[in-house]
Design a protein around this motif. Structure first.
Motif, PDB file in Angstrom:
ATOM      1  N   THR A 154       3.802  75.514  41.995  1.00  0.00           N
ATOM      2  CA  THR A 154       3.532  74.282  42.761  1.00  0.00           C
ATOM      3  C   THR A 154       3.128  73.171  41.797  1.00  0.00           C
ATOM      4  OG1 THR A 154       1.206  74.772  43.060  1.00  0.00           O
ATOM      5  CG2 THR A 154       2.696  75.588  44.762  1.00  0.00           C
ATOM      6  N   LEU A 155       3.335  71.942  42.270  1.00  0.00           N
ATOM      7  CA  LEU A 155       3.034  70.783  41.436  1.00  0.00           C
ATOM      8  C   LEU A 155       1.565  70.755  41.020  1.00  0.00           C
ATOM      9  CD1 LEU A 155       3.890  68.098  40.189  1.00  0.00           C
ATOM     10  CD2 LEU A 155       3.451  67.010  42.376  1.00  0.00           C
ATOM     11  N   ILE A 156       0.683  70.962  42.006  1.00  0.00           N
ATOM     12  CA  ILE A 156      -0.746  70.830  41.714  1.00  0.00           C
ATOM     13  C   ILE A 156      -1.185  71.879  40.688  1.00  0.00           C
ATOM     14  CG2 ILE A 156      -1.549  72.242  43.690  1.00  0.00           C
ATOM     15  CD1 ILE A 156      -3.316  69.063  42.924  1.00  0.00           C
ATOM     16  N   LYS A 157      -0.662  73.126  40.824  1.00  0.00           N
ATOM     17  CA  LYS A 157      -1.035  74.188  39.884  1.00  0.00           C
ATOM     18  C   LYS A 157      -0.432  73.934  38.507  1.00  0.00           C
ATOM     19  CE  LYS A 157      -2.042  77.843  43.104  1.00  0.00           C
ATOM     20  NZ  LYS A 157      -2.992  78.846  43.111  1.00  0.00           N
ATOM     21  N   ASN A 158       0.802  73.447  38.498  1.00  0.00           N
ATOM     22  CA  ASN A 158       1.455  73.179  37.216  1.00  0.00           C
ATOM     23  C   ASN A 158       0.675  72.122  36.418  1.00  0.00           C
ATOM     24  OD1 ASN A 158       3.645  73.930  35.530  1.00  0.00           O
ATOM     25  ND2 ASN A 158       4.548  71.903  35.895  1.00  0.00           N
ATOM     26  N   VAL A 159       0.287  71.060  37.129  1.00  0.00           N
ATOM     27  CA  VAL A 159      -0.462  69.989  36.468  1.00  0.00           C
ATOM     28  C   VAL A 159      -1.818  70.516  35.991  1.00  0.00           C
ATOM     29  CG1 VAL A 159      -1.601  67.779  36.860  1.00  0.00           C
ATOM     30  CG2 VAL A 159       0.723  68.125  37.674  1.00  0.00           C
ATOM     31  N   PHE A 160      -2.494  71.265  36.881  1.00  0.00           N
ATOM     32  CA  PHE A 160      -3.801  71.823  36.516  1.00  0.00           C
ATOM     33  C   PHE A 160      -3.663  72.683  35.260  1.00  0.00           C
ATOM     34  CE2 PHE A 160      -7.410  74.624  36.499  1.00  0.00           C
ATOM     35  CZ  PHE A 160      -8.433  73.931  37.111  1.00  0.00           C
ATOM     36  N   SER A 161      -2.630  73.508  35.245  1.00  0.00           N
ATOM     37  CA  SER A 161      -2.424  74.430  34.132  1.00  0.00           C
ATOM     38  C   SER A 161      -2.203  73.675  32.811  1.00  0.00           C
ATOM     39  CB  SER A 161      -1.243  75.342  34.458  1.00  0.00           C
ATOM     40  OG  SER A 161      -0.609  75.766  33.271  1.00  0.00           O
TER      41      SER A 161
END
Ligand code: HEC
Length: 262
Positions: free
Chosen positions: A198-205
């Protein structure tokens, strides 16, 4: 004529005193007491009191003369009589006097404490309480469980804080609008780094681990530079500028692969 002037002066200084009491005590701000305007008020009040005292004294003499009482020593008189009424000085019960002196002593102690110590001063108490509360909030923030790659989620209420954090930490390389500068455009669907679904997880990562390919994008989370909750806020902001907000006018050219992340 004389009594008119006196009445005016009395009204004036009573007003000054009332205004002063209001600001100094009811507003609970000891700064007012030392304010230059307050000091001018004290001086004016004092001058008015002195003037009115002398006016009264002059009038008293006149009225006594008229009543032919000035030389009568059999009667104990109190030294005022501007209205022509003579006040006699009868003895007050001793207990009353003692109570009166006690109140004077208490008022001096109280006034001193109010001005110069933190006892009985609401302003001081408020400041201390406020400071303690800030400390508690800070401690709570430290102990509060932080967001991680497992728990991170988009939330509208994070956008404003996220924007601030983004401007402080990221805008130099990604531009204020997220359209890219040294770093890539964060508002398009092209991603160099793609590890999460997901976008939010990818960015967080990426913010947590940095980029493996390019060390310029450093590991803000793993190094402890930014805490998990703040990274969640920044990630929410990036989600917002990527999915919801209007795209920037002059974004950087696409970099990486086109992957539409939800
Ligand atoms: C010193 C410059 C710099 C700063 C500061 C910086 N970045 Fe980056 N960022 C980069 C570069 C360069 C890349 C490209 C990395 C690569 O090629 O893998 C990048 C990549 C990214 C990516 C992945 C983009 C992609 O297409 O894979 C994201 C998301 C990102 N940055 C977010 C942030 C956030 C959020 C911050 C602030 C906390 C931040 N960056 C601060 C330079 C920076």
């Amino acid at each position: 004529m004389l009594s008119k002037q006196r009445a005016l002066i009395k009204i004036f200084y009573s007003l000054f005193i009332i205004i002063f009491i209001f600001y100094a005590f009811l507003e609970c701000n000891s700064d007012y007491i030392k304010h230059p305007i307050s000091i001018i008020i004290y001086i004016i009040s004092l001058i008015l009191m002195i003037i009115s005292y002398f006016l009264e004294k002059k009038n008293y003499k006149n009225s006594l003369d008229e009543n032919n009482l000035i030389n009568n020593n059999d009667i104990k008189k109190i030294d005022h009589g501007f209205d022509g009424i003579l006040e006699l000085d009868n003895k007050i019960p001793k207990l009353w006097f003692k109570l009166f002196y006690i109140t004077i002593v208490i008022s001096i102690i109280y006034f001193y404490s109010f001005l110069f110590t933190n006892f009985a001063n609401p302003q001081f108490e408020y400041k201390i309480a406020y400071r303690n509360q800030l400390k508690e909030i800070k401690e709570y923030e430290k102990k509060k469980p932080q967001a991680s790659i497992e728990t991170v989620k988009f939330d509208e209420k994070f956008i404003n804080d996220g924007k601030k954090l983004f401007n402080e930490n990221c805008a130099t390389c990604h531009n204020v609008d997220g359209g890219g500068n040294i770093g890539p455009n964060l508002t398009d669907d092209y991603w160099i780094n793609h590890t999460e679904k997901t976008l939010i997880k990818n960015v967080f990562s990426i913010i947590w681990n940095g980029s493996k390919n390019n060390k310029v994008m450093r590991a803000f989370g793993a190094s402890g530079e930014i805490k998990g909750n703040d990274i969640q806020k920044i990630s929410s902001y990036i989600y917002y500028i990527n999915k919801i907000k209007k795209k920037p006018n002059n974004p950087k050219f696409p970099e990486g692969e086109k992957i539409i992340l939800e």
